[in-house]
Write a protein that holds these residues in place. Sequence first.
Motif, PDB file in Angstrom:
ATOM      1  N   PRO A   1     -13.492  13.667  -1.807  1.00 27.95           N
ATOM      2  CA  PRO A   1     -13.157  14.456  -2.995  1.00 27.95           C
ATOM      3  C   PRO A   1     -12.122  13.756  -3.879  1.00 27.95           C
ATOM      4  N   PHE A   2     -12.400  13.746  -5.155  1.00 22.67           N
ATOM      5  CA  PHE A   2     -11.416  13.386  -6.170  1.00 22.67           C
ATOM      6  C   PHE A   2     -11.323  14.590  -7.087  1.00 22.67           C
ATOM      7  N   TYR A   3     -10.202  14.738  -7.761  1.00 18.08           N
ATOM      8  CA  TYR A   3      -9.982  15.943  -8.567  1.00 18.08           C
ATOM      9  C   TYR A   3      -9.697  15.592 -10.027  1.00 18.08           C
TER      10      TYR A   3
ATOM     11  N   THR B   1      -8.846  -7.414  -2.279  1.00 16.38           N
ATOM     12  CA  THR B   1      -8.879  -6.171  -1.487  1.00 16.38           C
ATOM     13  C   THR B   1      -8.078  -5.075  -2.180  1.00 16.38           C
ATOM     14  N   LYS B   2      -6.898  -5.434  -2.615  1.00 23.38           N
ATOM     15  CA  LYS B   2      -6.022  -4.446  -3.265  1.00 23.38           C
ATOM     16  C   LYS B   2      -6.650  -3.939  -4.550  1.00 23.38           C
ATOM     17  N   LEU B   3      -7.218  -4.854  -5.310  1.00 19.75           N
ATOM     18  CA  LEU B   3      -7.809  -4.442  -6.594  1.00 19.75           C
ATOM     19  C   LEU B   3      -9.035  -3.564  -6.344  1.00 19.75           C
TER      20      LEU B   3
ATOM     21  N   PRO C   1      -5.224  15.717 -16.077  1.00 20.86           N
ATOM     22  CA  PRO C   1      -4.919  15.427 -17.489  1.00 20.86           C
ATOM     23  C   PRO C   1      -4.930  13.935 -17.786  1.00 20.86           C
ATOM     24  N   GLY C   2      -5.272  13.110 -16.796  1.00 20.44           N
ATOM     25  CA  GLY C   2      -5.264  11.659 -16.984  1.00 20.44           C
ATOM     26  C   GLY C   2      -4.687  11.004 -15.756  1.00 20.44           C
ATOM     27  N   VAL C   3      -4.536   9.681 -15.797  1.00 23.04           N
ATOM     28  CA  VAL C   3      -4.129   8.918 -14.615  1.00 23.04           C
ATOM     29  C   VAL C   3      -2.809   8.228 -14.898  1.00 23.04           C
ATOM     30  N   GLY C   4      -1.807   8.558 -14.094  1.00 21.90           N
ATOM     31  CA  GLY C   4      -0.482   7.976 -14.321  1.00 21.90           C
ATOM     32  C   GLY C   4      -0.066   7.047 -13.195  1.00 21.90           C
ATOM     33  N   GLY C   5       1.205   6.675 -13.236  1.00 21.31           N
ATOM     34  CA  GLY C   5       1.730   5.777 -12.210  1.00 21.31           C
ATOM     35  C   GLY C   5       1.622   4.341 -12.663  1.00 21.31           C
ATOM     36  N   HIS C   6       2.144   3.454 -11.796  1.00 22.27           N
ATOM     37  CA  HIS C   6       2.171   2.055 -12.211  1.00 22.27           C
ATOM     38  C   HIS C   6       1.116   1.266 -11.441  1.00 22.27           C
ATOM     39  N   CYS C   7       0.128   1.978 -10.907  1.00 21.36           N
ATOM     40  CA  CYS C   7      -0.899   1.258 -10.136  1.00 21.36           C
ATOM     41  C   CYS C   7      -2.281   1.526 -10.689  1.00 21.36           C
ATOM     42  N   ILE C   8      -2.723   2.782 -10.544  1.00 23.19           N
ATOM     43  CA  ILE C   8      -4.124   3.075 -10.851  1.00 23.19           C
ATOM     44  C   ILE C   8      -4.482   2.828 -12.308  1.00 23.19           C
ATOM     45  N   PRO C   9      -3.615   3.143 -13.260  1.00 22.71           N
ATOM     46  CA  PRO C   9      -4.009   2.842 -14.643  1.00 22.71           C
ATOM     47  C   PRO C   9      -3.962   1.342 -14.948  1.00 22.71           C
TER      48      PRO C   9
ATOM     49  N   SER D   1       6.212  14.491 -14.147  1.00 24.05           N
ATOM     50  CA  SER D   1       6.021  13.215 -13.419  1.00 24.05           C
ATOM     51  C   SER D   1       4.518  12.994 -13.255  1.00 24.05           C
ATOM     52  N   TYR D   2       4.145  11.803 -12.761  1.00 17.72           N
ATOM     53  CA  TYR D   2       2.713  11.460 -12.806  1.00 17.72           C
ATOM     54  C   TYR D   2       1.928  12.036 -11.641  1.00 17.72           C
ATOM     55  N   LYS D   3       2.644  12.482 -10.595  1.00 20.15           N
ATOM     56  CA  LYS D   3       1.939  13.155  -9.510  1.00 20.15           C
ATOM     57  C   LYS D   3       2.915  14.076  -8.808  1.00 20.15           C
ATOM     58  N   PRO D   4       2.438  14.986  -7.962  1.00 22.09           N
ATOM     59  CA  PRO D   4       3.318  16.031  -7.437  1.00 22.09           C
ATOM     60  C   PRO D   4       4.454  15.532  -6.549  1.00 22.09           C
TER      61      PRO D   4
ATOM     62  N   ARG E   1       0.843  -1.207   0.000  1.00 28.62           N
ATOM     63  CA  ARG E   1       0.000   0.000   0.000  1.00 28.62           C
ATOM     64  C   ARG E   1       0.867   1.241   0.000  1.00 28.62           C
ATOM     65  N   VAL E   2       2.028   1.130  -0.604  1.00 28.38           N
ATOM     66  CA  VAL E   2       2.937   2.284  -0.641  1.00 28.38           C
ATOM     67  C   VAL E   2       2.331   3.346  -1.558  1.00 28.38           C
ATOM     68  N   SER E   3       2.359   4.582  -1.100  1.00 27.94           N
ATOM     69  CA  SER E   3       1.895   5.666  -1.969  1.00 27.94           C
ATOM     70  C   SER E   3       3.073   6.616  -2.143  1.00 27.94           C
ATOM     71  N   PRO E   4       3.822   6.452  -3.243  1.00 27.21           N
ATOM     72  CA  PRO E   4       5.051   7.235  -3.424  1.00 27.21           C
ATOM     73  C   PRO E   4       4.809   8.727  -3.186  1.00 27.21           C
TER      74      PRO E   4
HETATM   75  N1  SAJ Z   1      -5.296  11.401  -9.717  1.00 29.18           N
HETATM   76  C1  SAJ Z   1      -6.260  12.265 -10.248  1.00 29.18           C
HETATM   77  N2  SAJ Z   1      -7.258  12.704  -9.434  1.00 29.18           N
HETATM   78  C2  SAJ Z   1      -7.348  12.304  -8.124  1.00 29.18           C
HETATM   79  C3  SAJ Z   1      -6.359  11.428  -7.607  1.00 29.18           C
HETATM   80  C4  SAJ Z   1      -5.346  10.987  -8.426  1.00 29.18           C
HETATM   81  O1  SAJ Z   1      -6.200  12.640 -11.419  1.00 29.18           O
HETATM   82  O2  SAJ Z   1      -8.266  12.754  -7.423  1.00 29.18           O
HETATM   83  C5  SAJ Z   1      -4.228  10.920 -10.591  1.00 29.18           C
HETATM   84  C6  SAJ Z   1      -2.866  11.345 -10.106  1.00 29.18           C
HETATM   85  O3  SAJ Z   1      -2.513  12.599 -10.670  1.00 29.18           O
HETATM   86  C7  SAJ Z   1      -1.964  10.231 -10.629  1.00 29.18           C
HETATM   87  C8  SAJ Z   1      -2.871   9.010 -10.608  1.00 29.18           C
HETATM   88  O4  SAJ Z   1      -4.216   9.506 -10.539  1.00 29.18           O
HETATM   89  O5  SAJ Z   1      -1.567  10.502 -11.952  1.00 29.18           O
HETATM   90  C9  SAJ Z   1      -2.612   8.075  -9.423  1.00 29.18           C
HETATM   91  O6  SAJ Z   1      -2.650   8.867  -8.285  1.00 29.18           O
HETATM   92  P1  SAJ Z   1      -2.545   8.217  -6.790  1.00 29.18           P
HETATM   93  O7  SAJ Z   1      -2.665   9.344  -5.827  1.00 29.18           O
HETATM   94  O8  SAJ Z   1      -3.465   7.091  -6.642  1.00 29.18           O
HETATM   95  O9  SAJ Z   1      -1.037   7.783  -6.746  1.00 29.18           O
HETATM   96  P2  SAJ Z   1      -0.245   6.390  -6.806  1.00 29.18           P
HETATM   97  O10 SAJ Z   1      -0.689   5.574  -7.955  1.00 29.18           O
HETATM   98  O11 SAJ Z   1       1.198   6.710  -6.673  1.00 29.18           O
HETATM   99  O12 SAJ Z   1      -0.564   5.658  -5.448  1.00 29.18           O
HETATM  100  C10 SAJ Z   1      -1.650   4.886  -5.319  1.00 29.18           C
HETATM  101  C11 SAJ Z   1      -1.950   5.001  -3.839  1.00 29.18           C
HETATM  102  N3  SAJ Z   1      -2.547   6.309  -3.643  1.00 29.18           N
HETATM  103  C12 SAJ Z   1      -3.386   6.695  -2.688  1.00 29.18           C
HETATM  104  O13 SAJ Z   1      -3.937   5.889  -1.963  1.00 29.18           O
HETATM  105  C13 SAJ Z   1      -3.593   8.165  -2.502  1.00 29.18           C
HETATM  106  C14 SAJ Z   1      -2.689   3.833  -3.494  1.00 29.18           C
HETATM  107  O14 SAJ Z   1      -3.854   3.822  -4.273  1.00 29.18           O
HETATM  108  C15 SAJ Z   1      -1.829   2.613  -3.668  1.00 29.18           C
HETATM  109  O15 SAJ Z   1      -1.201   2.315  -2.423  1.00 29.18           O
HETATM  110  C16 SAJ Z   1      -0.751   2.789  -4.685  1.00 29.18           C
HETATM  111  O16 SAJ Z   1      -1.302   3.558  -5.709  1.00 29.18           O
HETATM  112  C17 SAJ Z   1      -0.319   1.430  -5.157  1.00 29.18           C
HETATM  113  O17 SAJ Z   1       0.872   1.170  -5.071  1.00 29.18           O
HETATM  114  O18 SAJ Z   1      -1.196   0.645  -5.529  1.00 29.18           O
END
Ligand code: SAJ
Length: 439
Positions: A267-269, A222-224, A272-280, A340-343, A172-175
């Motif tokens: 709240p979610f915001y 649970t994770k998914l 420009p899209g969803v980055g990172g190696h988890c959520i997408p 980068s994909y998030k701040p 559950r690491v959130s970089p």
């Molecule tokens: N994003 C939005 N709007 C939002 C939230 C996020 O556009 O309201 C975008 C972000 O800019 C980013 C992407 O979604 O590009 C993913 O954002 P994220 O905050 O979920 O960041 P991750 O993927 O680094 O971390 C997430 C963890 N984040 C939080 O719980 C806040 C968590 O879901 C997982 O522990 C982690 O992925 C993982 O490793 O699975």
Amino acid sequence: MKRPTIRGSVTDRERFFAESTWTAGVIGLGYVGLPLVMTASRRGLSVVGFDVSDARVATLISGVSPVDDVDDEELSDALEQGARFTTDAAALADADAIFICVPSPLGQNREPDLSHIESAAQTVAQVARPGQLISLESTTYPGTTEDYILPAIEKAGLVIDESIWVAYSPERVSPGDDLKTADIPKVVGGVTPDSGMVAAAAYGRLVSSVHLVSSARAAEMTKLLENTYRAVNIGLINEIAQLSHELGIDIWEVVDAAATKPFGFQPFYPGPGVGGHCIPLDPQYLAWRARGANFATRFIETAEQINSGMPEYVVQRISSMLNDEGKAIRGSRILAVGLSYKPDISDDRESASLEVTRRLSDRGAEVAGLDTFIDDRRIEKHGLEVANDGDLTGFDLAVILTDHSSISYEGIARSVPLVFDTRGVYRRLGLEFENVNAL
Ligand code: SAJ
């Protein structure tokens, strides 16, 4: 597949993990595995970290952390306490518990790529010995731990719950988040109830709170659920943001207003899209497994369509802003802020920012990148000019793609005639400029 017979008692093994100073082995020393090594070391356990990358192991041995969330000082402390980093898998035979923290990306056709988990399972088959706990942490579809780790221990001639225990516990690491691994509750599920109990005892030494579920599958699911929940809600707010723009409503004002509700709203915001190696990626693991069960995961597919469509939507909005000034994307000089994909992190994997800059370049814009977390060489590698934050004149438009806290947004608004803010950062900072439009 014949499931190994379950014999033997777990009490002494639970007590061993709960009370003795055991050795933690970690396979995969990335943004999940390395913080886990640090946590185990800080908790007084011996640690051995294994990675297939010579470069990564060499960097770690030199005391330089390759992971944003682990600083060099922390790493040096662990090295002083005897932490070992190696590319020799045989060292994992010393470990009493092996935690598998390898990537679980998507393949060419967005199907699960379990090659790293498969290779980690082969490593386990070589080094597994009686008394060990094996725990998979990589995000994956329900059933993976049974499908890949159980056969590995059988190959090693070991019997589940008698000489070895197997579980799943999602990372559950959130970089970039300053929450440390030890402070984040850990969900744990064994391939059998006994394995779950032994795993819970081991994780109880690493984290402040363990939540034991009935099976590895429940833990995998649970994770998914956690990450699909995020992807779907981000897709929802991205759709509502586009509708709000059509209706002349400020979505940022509306989200802030809805967030005053003390219950039933998170709240979610938009962005420009969803980055990172988890959520997408993670929701696609669930969608893939669902298809195997002839089940359509409509929310996941719809969210994916909306989120992956955001870069093009941002480009369309930029095009309209330039057109209103009698300009076109082609031939414009555009400043892209935040790659980068998030701040406040340097990770640009799957970054939506780079999808936006690619599309702008494809349409003939000259795009310069400004990102204080990414070095010039990497910015150039993305085909972008490196912006000089000392002189931001000469641009037709600036687009705020990732809102690092170290950027001077006021300076950008004063230097560039048009600013498109995809993160609502000007509103958040209380900065009002006529030339700034938000998503
Ligand atoms: N994003 C939005 N709007 C939002 C939230 C996020 O556009 O309201 C975008 C972000 O800019 C980013 C992407 O979604 O590009 C993913 O954002 P994220 O905050 O979920 O960041 P991750 O993927 O680094 O971390 C997430 C963890 N984040 C939080 O719980 C806040 C968590 O879901 C997982 O522990 C982690 O992925 C993982 O490793 O699975």
